[in-house]
Design an enzyme around this catalytic site. Structure first.
Site, PDB file in Angstrom:
ATOM      1  N   HIS A   1     -10.616  -3.192  -1.244  1.00  0.00           N
ATOM      2  CA  HIS A   1     -11.523  -2.626  -0.244  1.00  0.00           C
ATOM      3  C   HIS A   1     -12.577  -1.783  -0.942  1.00  0.00           C
ATOM      4  CE1 HIS A   1      -8.977  -3.628   3.299  1.00  0.00           C
ATOM      5  NE2 HIS A   1      -8.010  -3.582   2.397  1.00  0.00           N
TER       6      HIS A   1
ATOM      7  N   ARG B   1      -2.693 -11.976   3.642  1.00  0.00           N
ATOM      8  CA  ARG B   1      -4.022 -11.644   3.147  1.00  0.00           C
ATOM      9  C   ARG B   1      -4.190 -12.152   1.717  1.00  0.00           C
ATOM     10  NH1 ARG B   1      -7.528  -8.183   4.364  1.00  0.00           N
ATOM     11  NH2 ARG B   1      -8.767  -9.994   3.868  1.00  0.00           N
TER      12      ARG B   1
ATOM     13  N   TYR C   1      -0.351  -9.902   0.627  1.00  0.00           N
ATOM     14  CA  TYR C   1       0.677  -9.306   1.496  1.00  0.00           C
ATOM     15  C   TYR C   1       0.605  -9.903   2.901  1.00  0.00           C
ATOM     16  CZ  TYR C   1      -3.233  -6.227   2.912  1.00  0.00           C
ATOM     17  OH  TYR C   1      -4.444  -5.729   3.334  1.00  0.00           O
TER      18      TYR C   1
ATOM     19  N   TYR D   1       0.847  -1.199   0.000  1.00  0.00           N
ATOM     20  CA  TYR D   1       0.000   0.000   0.000  1.00  0.00           C
ATOM     21  C   TYR D   1       0.876   1.240   0.000  1.00  0.00           C
ATOM     22  CZ  TYR D   1      -4.241  -2.595   1.232  1.00  0.00           C
ATOM     23  OH  TYR D   1      -5.311  -3.442   1.228  1.00  0.00           O
TER      24      TYR D   1
ATOM     25  N   HIS E   1      -7.230  -8.793  -2.542  1.00  0.00           N
ATOM     26  CA  HIS E   1      -8.541  -8.204  -2.261  1.00  0.00           C
ATOM     27  C   HIS E   1      -8.540  -6.725  -2.603  1.00  0.00           C
ATOM     28  CE1 HIS E   1      -6.136  -7.396   1.335  1.00  0.00           C
ATOM     29  NE2 HIS E   1      -6.852  -6.305   1.472  1.00  0.00           N
TER      30      HIS E   1
END
Ligand SMILES: [Fe+2]
Length: 242
Positions: free
Chosen positions: A164, A159, A149, A110, A162
């Site tokens: 959000h 994770r 990640y 991110y 995905h």
């Protein structure tokens, strides 16, 4: 009344999901601090028809929906088109409604100061977008398939891939923040965040499907994901962490 993981809170007015729906989940550590520690309060019936915030078209820029064209160059990774419809509980499209997304880049990183995963940032990828649904509730994003990640919840925790989603809907009760997953991801079965949604039928509603019809030859694969807003129950898209 205080509670802990042994005395879970049960959501009221939950016709289809039953008492197994809980708002904290032992395998997902931070739900212990984030989950309510008192019994939930049922909203008065009139709240279910209260209008929510409405956003005009001028709030959304022309390229806000295309995360691959927000910088000078193209981001690295697998280009994908993600589309769907925003629906109410009766299957009607919800028009002119704001949908926001955020996600990791193709390396699973991110663009955020607390993300310390040693994967490279991409100078051509911010990882955030938004759009308004059209008259039939349809929405569309162009982006890069996010990478998996690590997240430190437990030993070797990763994770699944995905995106959000934050959805406003049109009514006070239609606000939804959740995550969309990709079909066939081997990490899904090990992910406590996905499994905090206990009911396997409800978890399925968070997984997009591969959509060959929307795929653009020689350019991008496509996924389809419909979002159903409304009271928690069979068929409505679950909140994350619930
Ligand atoms: Fe994430």
């Amino acid at each position: 009344m205080a509670t802990d993981v042994d005395t879970p809170i049960v959501l009221p007015d939950d016709p289809g999901f039953g008492p197994e729906v809980q708002v904290d989940y032992p395998g997902y550590r931070s739900t212990r601090w984030r989950a309510p520690d008192r019994q939930l309060v049922s909203l008065p019936e009139e709240f279910h028809s209260l209008d929510g915030p409405v956003f005009g078209e001028d709030a959304v820029g022309e390229l806000d929906h295309d995360l691959t064209r927000q910088h000078e160059g193209e981001p690295l990774g697998e280009r994908i088109i993600v589309t769907g419809r925003l629906l109410d509980e009766d299957g009607r499209g919800i028009p002119n409604s704001l949908i926001e997304i955020w996600q990791a880049n193709a390396g699973g990183r991110y663009r955020h100061e607390v993300d310390r995963h040693p994967a490279p940032l991409d100078p051509n990828f911010s990882g955030a977008g938004r759009c308004l649904t059209d008259a039939e509730g349809r929405w569309r994003f162009v982006t890069i398939k996010p990478g998996a990640y690590p997240w430190g919840n437990h030993e070797n925790a990763w994770r699944p891939q995905h995106m959000h989603f934050s959805v406003f809907g049109r009514l006070f009760t239609q606000r939804l923040v959740t995550q969309m997953y990709f079909p066939g991801d081997p990490l899904l079965e090990f992910d406590p965040i996905a499994h905090a949604v206990r009911d396997p039928r409800a978890r399925e509603l968070m997984i997009a499907r591969f959509d060959l019809d929307t795929t653009q030859p020689e350019w991008a694969l496509a996924y389809r994901w419909d979002i159903v807003l409304g009271r928690l129950g069979p068929g409505t898209t679950p909140l994350e962490n619930v």
